[in-house]
Design a protein around this motif. Structure first.
Motif, PDB file in Angstrom:
ATOM      1  N   PHE A   7      83.890  55.161  98.309  1.00  0.00           N
ATOM      2  CA  PHE A   7      84.778  56.261  97.981  1.00  0.00           C
ATOM      3  C   PHE A   7      85.011  57.130  99.207  1.00  0.00           C
ATOM      4  O   PHE A   7      84.110  57.350 100.009  1.00  0.00           O
ATOM      5  CB  PHE A   7      84.176  57.141  96.878  1.00  0.00           C
ATOM      6  N   ASN A   9      87.253  59.858  98.337  1.00  0.00           N
ATOM      7  CA  ASN A   9      87.574  61.019  97.511  1.00  0.00           C
ATOM      8  C   ASN A   9      86.369  61.371  96.639  1.00  0.00           C
ATOM      9  O   ASN A   9      85.954  60.589  95.784  1.00  0.00           O
ATOM     10  CB  ASN A   9      88.795  60.702  96.639  1.00  0.00           C
ATOM     11  N   GLU A  11      86.117  63.648  94.288  1.00  0.00           N
ATOM     12  CA  GLU A  11      86.457  63.854  92.875  1.00  0.00           C
ATOM     13  C   GLU A  11      86.465  62.541  92.109  1.00  0.00           C
ATOM     14  O   GLU A  11      85.979  62.466  90.974  1.00  0.00           O
ATOM     15  CB  GLU A  11      87.824  64.541  92.748  1.00  0.00           C
ATOM     16  N   LYS A  12      86.999  61.484  92.718  1.00  0.00           N
ATOM     17  CA  LYS A  12      87.016  60.177  92.069  1.00  0.00           C
ATOM     18  C   LYS A  12      85.606  59.621  91.927  1.00  0.00           C
ATOM     19  O   LYS A  12      85.270  58.973  90.924  1.00  0.00           O
ATOM     20  CB  LYS A  12      87.897  59.209  92.861  1.00  0.00           C
ATOM     21  N   GLU A  13      84.788  59.848  92.924  1.00  0.00           N
ATOM     22  CA  GLU A  13      83.398  59.385  92.857  1.00  0.00           C
ATOM     23  C   GLU A  13      82.644  60.121  91.755  1.00  0.00           C
ATOM     24  O   GLU A  13      81.878  59.515  90.997  1.00  0.00           O
ATOM     25  CB  GLU A  13      82.719  59.611  94.203  1.00  0.00           C
ATOM     26  N   GLN A  15      83.919  61.446  89.054  1.00  0.00           N
ATOM     27  CA  GLN A  15      84.435  60.951  87.774  1.00  0.00           C
ATOM     28  C   GLN A  15      83.774  59.629  87.403  1.00  0.00           C
ATOM     29  O   GLN A  15      83.395  59.414  86.242  1.00  0.00           O
ATOM     30  CB  GLN A  15      85.951  60.792  87.858  1.00  0.00           C
ATOM     31  N   TRP A  16      83.639  58.729  88.389  1.00  0.00           N
ATOM     32  CA  TRP A  16      83.020  57.426  88.129  1.00  0.00           C
ATOM     33  C   TRP A  16      81.551  57.586  87.735  1.00  0.00           C
ATOM     34  O   TRP A  16      81.074  56.943  86.789  1.00  0.00           O
ATOM     35  CB  TRP A  16      83.141  56.549  89.373  1.00  0.00           C
TER      36      TRP A  16
END
Length: 207
Positions: A7, A9, A11-13, A15-16
């Motif tokens: 990752f 980002n 924020e994406k990490e 979320q995951w």
């Protein structure tokens, strides 16, 4: 359980990782090779946040983790040198985020960008040295046959040729093209640095 993910980002990490927690997998360790280690746990609607910091002293790292714990966030992964620091919310009455303002939240991207840029800078002198000492043979790049040292290789035929050719080819790759590892890393690190810096500027604009 182990999983490999990469990752840029945060924020994406986050979320995951939150989705993994909902499925019953709690993060316990993250290595620099993008390897995540999870342990089985009860499905949890937890909130995981990520900061990016390194520390020169262990005492400073401990104080850093304690500060977040006092605010209701448990440090679950990361070391003083790892950069990425992972926190899980453990107190419902605690703060909703580990960052006090948008500047602090954006700052992690700035530090990440600086890290990637520093790595790229480290490899540039090595590549320059390879070029300046003629370790990289330009003629061989145009004519790979020059990298094969087996006497009379190109005069052999049939099984004798293929046996010698296949035996030496791995050494040829190492001898003639291993240097390509350095410019590839430099380019990748620069791309990662630019992406992290772009995310930093984006976060600054949206504050």
């Amino acid at each position: 359980m182990k999983k490999y993910k990469c990752f840029i980002n945060f924020e994406k990490e986050e979320q995951w990782l939150n989705e993994m927690a909902k499925q019953g997998y709690q993060l316990v360790k993250k290595s620099s090779s993008s390897l995540y280690r999870f342990q089985s746990a009860n499905p949890d609607n937890t909130t995981i946040k990520i900061d990016y910091r390194t520390f020169k002293k262990q005492e400073d790292f401990v104080d850093y983790c304690t500060l977040f714990e006092d605010s209701g966030w448990e440090h679950i992964a990361g070391t003083k040198n790892s950069g990425a620091q992972y926190f899980r919310k453990i107190n419902e009455n605690g703060s909703e985020d580990i960052f006090s303002d948008a500047d602090s939240k954006a700052g992690r991207y700035q530090r990440l960008s600086q890290m990637w840029l520093a790595l790229a800078t480290c490899f540039i002198p090595i590549f320059v040295a390879l070029v300046s000492t003629n370790t990289i043979d330009g003629k061989a790049l145009l004519n790979p046959k020059l990298l094969y040292y087996t006497p009379g290789l190109w005069d052999k035929v049939g099984v004798h040729f293929w046996r010698s050719f296949l035996f030496e080819t791995p050494f040829v790759i190492i001898r003639g093209y291993l240097w390509a590892f350095f410019p590839v890393l430099i380019v990748l690190y620069l791309i990662f640095a630019l992406k992290a810096n772009k995310q930093y500027r984006k976060t600054q604009v949206n504050k």
